[in-house]
Design an enzyme around this catalytic site. Structure first.
Site, short mmCIF file in Angstrom:
data_model
loop_
_atom_site.label_atom_id
_atom_site.label_comp_id
_atom_site.label_asym_id
_atom_site.label_seq_id
_atom_site.Cartn_x
_atom_site.Cartn_y
_atom_site.Cartn_z
N ASP A 58 56.07 -50.36 -29.48
CA ASP A 58 55.93 -50.54 -30.93
C ASP A 58 56.69 -51.78 -31.35
OD1 ASP A 58 54.69 -47.87 -32.08
OD2 ASP A 58 56.12 -47.25 -30.55
N ASP A 94 48.89 -40.45 -32.25
CA ASP A 94 50.32 -40.68 -32.40
C ASP A 94 51.07 -39.65 -31.56
OD1 ASP A 94 52.66 -41.82 -33.29
OD2 ASP A 94 52.23 -41.57 -35.42
N LYS A 100 47.23 -48.67 -37.28
CA LYS A 100 47.62 -47.26 -37.45
C LYS A 100 48.01 -47.03 -38.92
CE LYS A 100 52.33 -48.35 -35.90
NZ LYS A 100 53.33 -48.20 -34.83
N HIS A 101 48.05 -45.80 -39.41
CA HIS A 101 47.81 -44.52 -38.76
C HIS A 101 46.56 -43.93 -39.42
CE1 HIS A 101 52.17 -45.31 -38.69
NE2 HIS A 101 52.17 -44.71 -37.51
N ARG A 140 60.92 -52.60 -30.81
CA ARG A 140 61.57 -51.97 -29.65
C ARG A 140 62.25 -52.96 -28.70
NH1 ARG A 140 61.36 -47.43 -32.45
NH2 ARG A 140 59.32 -46.41 -32.46
N ARG A 177 57.05 -51.02 -43.85
CA ARG A 177 56.17 -51.19 -42.69
C ARG A 177 54.75 -51.52 -43.15
NH1 ARG A 177 56.74 -45.75 -39.44
NH2 ARG A 177 55.40 -46.86 -37.94
N HIS A 198 57.05 -37.22 -38.57
CA HIS A 198 58.02 -37.05 -37.49
C HIS A 198 58.82 -35.76 -37.70
CE1 HIS A 198 57.25 -41.39 -37.16
NE2 HIS A 198 57.63 -41.27 -35.90
#
Length: 616
Positions: A102, A297, A200-201, A110, A170, A213
């Site tokens: 990601d 996901d 995404k998403h 990341r 984001r 999450h």
């Protein structure tokens, strides 16, 4: 010519993140307790493979793998890790792995030694779509040099709900056309560098106030409403030829009517998009004409793990039309065993026909077609060479790439209010400046130190200028108020990452009450106050009495000043750029890409707009 086990393996994408051993010789009940108390068990970041992981890769012949920050140390280590994965995979399969990560930029990046970038909302705030392609090209070049083939980006969600706790900055904007335009440029920047982009998403995570999450979001939109709004960027990406799309774990009860009994609450819930044949096959495939790879996901997110059994998760997702599954991460005690059990379960379900064999074949064909298109099927030699290491070390996180990110961050700085030309600061010799960080921004203090160092090195501030940096805590209100009284100039750094951060009565928002007092006291003394917003821009409405409000859109933890380049040097440059600009080292040319709503008397977001988007 593939066996059923090989086909099932291609659908599965594990993430080997942290290795934690469960103490041996303990009863299952005690073992359960230990597994749940994962913080009590020391873990090791997986930066190289152990024998257990190698055996699993050979046995299950996975279609790909996902890397997290814990997997990254430096270029040579990552190249060797991926090489080991690919060479190990060759012992069980002649089909190379997809390697994903990601790298959205900004708060979701990341590769912790690479170029972090600025985040999507920052890119849109520049008003120049070419900046987006330029930033994505940096990501694409760096990922390619490391042996990574898939970027789970861009985020094409439309952040039309300011209470959204997980998307926010984001997202490029709260406008569908703006998101479409900028996300298309992001996708181009990745694909031109040989990286598979993954918008995404699907079908949209922007209009929710729950994070999938940690909870199970539900959106009440109808299909017609989705077509006019959330689906616009996805339709644009499909028309542009995008090869992979990621699903959302969100309920749409006005579209998907099938229900399921939650395994944890016993309540009736609606199937999320990830498990919805209506969403994946009827809408995405048939109505929108998409025939690329659909990837779900992560299946360990609470929306799935807390509500669906493993068997039903596997069957329903694949049968609905999903091609690849991001399996629960190996990051806690027992996580590796859970992965193996899940793989065995998937194979058994396929053998029993509970997972439609025709669907498995469809998915594998799409996966192999994707790997063929990007030259992955044709690669057989994964040995790391000195030339590869040298190329990666010279480019990943290099000064040139970091400068691109800084330039973009500077162009995005948006001055939404500036009474009596409060900004830039009008400094005189021997004056002192207080930069006061909210408690929610405490980890960002290093950006203040970095800005201070740059200002002093550049000679931007007059001789004798003292810049004091202080973080507000629940215990030091008196110290903060006294420091603000004594300062000639005050900059308040606000970080709102959720709606509670705007409310002084909450644990996340206590600093806003202190900031209110600072503003009031300084105005009584005839002095000005500057507010810098360094995350969600919606706190621009929280301090209407501030003399100037500057929005930077993104930030990340930075406890210490980073080196100019090299391992561990990645950081988000937005806040540093904003603070330097406050002193005159920079300009304010950014434009709001979202509407900023007013707050009510309880500091809650209303439907009334205080500052309008400047991109529409």
């Amino acid at each position: 010519g593939m066996t059923l086990e090989e086909k099932v393996g291609q659908i599965m994408v594990p993430a080997f993140r942290i290795w934690k051993e469960v103490p041996s010789g303990i009863e299952s009940e005690v073992k359960n307790t230990v597994e749940n108390a994962e913080d009590d068990i020391p873990g090791t970041n997986i930066t190289e493979l152990n024998d257990q992981i190698r055996e699993a890769i050979i046995k299950y012949k996975f279609g790909g793998t996902l890397l997290y920050a814990e997997n990254y140390e430096d270029s040579e280590q990552v190249l060797n890790l991926i090489s080991d994965m690919q060479i190990t995979n060759q012992k069980g399969s002649n089909i190379p792995l997809l390697v994903g990560t990601d790298q959205e930029g900004g708060s979701v990046a990341r590769v912790n030694f690479g170029t972090t970038g600025v985040g999507n909302m920052t890119l849109a705030a520049t008003g120049d779509v070419e900046n987006t392609k330029k930033m994505a090209s940096v990501f694409g070049e760096e990922l390619s040099l490391l042996g990574i083939t898939v970027d789970f980006a861009p985020d094409v969600d439309i952040n039309n709900n300011p209470n959204n706790p997980v998307i926010g900055v984001r997202s490029f904007s709260d406008d569908p056309e703006t998101v479409s335009e900028y996300s298309e440029a992001f996708i181009e920047g990745l694909t031109e560098n040989g990286i598979i982009a993954t918008p995404k998403h699907f079908p949209g995570h922007g209009n929710t106030d729950t994070d999938s999450h940690t909870g199970f979001p539900s959106i009440q939109s109808t299909y017609d409403e989705l077509k006019e709004f959330e689906l616009v960027p996805f339709r644009n990406a499909i028309d542009s030829g995008v090869d992979m799309i990621m699903t959302a774990h969100i309920q749409y009860p006005n579209i998907e009517k099938e229900t399921y009994t939650s395994i944890s609450t016993g309540e009736k819930i609606y199937l999320p998009a990830t498990m919805s044949h209506r969403m994946i096959t009827e809408i995405l495939r048939e109505d929108m004409g998409y025939d690329g790879v659909v990837i779900a996901d992560a299946l360990d997110m609470a929306a799935i793990a807390d509500n669906f059994s493993v068997e039903d998760t596997l069957c329903m997702s694949i049968n609905a039309g999903v091609d690849m599954l991001l399996l629960p991460q190996v990051k806690e005690a027992g996580g590796f065993d859970h992965l193996l059990d899940m793989m065995d379960t998937a194979i058994e379900l396929a053998e029993e026909g509970k997972i439609d064999p025709d669907r498995i074949d469809e998915s594998v064909r799409r996966i192999l077609t994707l790997k063929k298109k990007y030259g992955i099927l044709d690669k057989t030699d994964f040995t790391v060479t000195e030339e590869q290491i040298k190329a990666a070390e010279g480019s990943v996180g290099c000064d040139e790439h970091r400068q691109i990110a800084l330039d973009i961050a500077e162009q995005a700085l948006t001055l939404v209010k500036n009474d009596k030309d409060a900004l830039p600061l009008s400094l005189k010799k021997d004056q002192n400046v207080l930069i006061l960080f909210s408690g929610s921004a405490s980890g960002r203090k290093g950006s203040g130190e970095l800005a201070k160092q740059i200002l002093e090195e550049n000679g931007t501030v007059p001789e004798g200028t003292e810049i004091r940096i202080l973080v507000n805590t629940e215990e030091n209100e008196k110290e903060c108020l006294e420091a603000a009284d004594e300062a000639d100039h005050v900059i308040l750094v606000s970080r709102a990452y959720n709606a509670d951060c705007l409310d002084p009565t909450t644990e996340d928002g206590y600093s806003t009450g202190v900031f209110d007092k600072v503003i009031e006291k300084r105005h009584l003394a005839g002095k000005q106050v500057i507010v810098v917003s360094c995350q969600l821009p919606y706190d621009a409405a929280r301090f209407p009495e501030a003399d100037a409000i500057l929005v930077a859109y993104n930030s990340a933890a930075l406890e210490e000043i980073p080196p100019k380049s090299g391992a561990g040097s990645a950081y988000v440059p937005n806040l540093q750029a904003a603070l330097c600009a406050c002193f005159g080292d920079g300009e304010f040319t950014g434009r709001l890409p979202v509407n900023i709503p007013e707050l009510d008397s309880n500091y809650r977001i209303t439907d009334k707009i205080m500052y309008r988007s400047q991109l529409k």
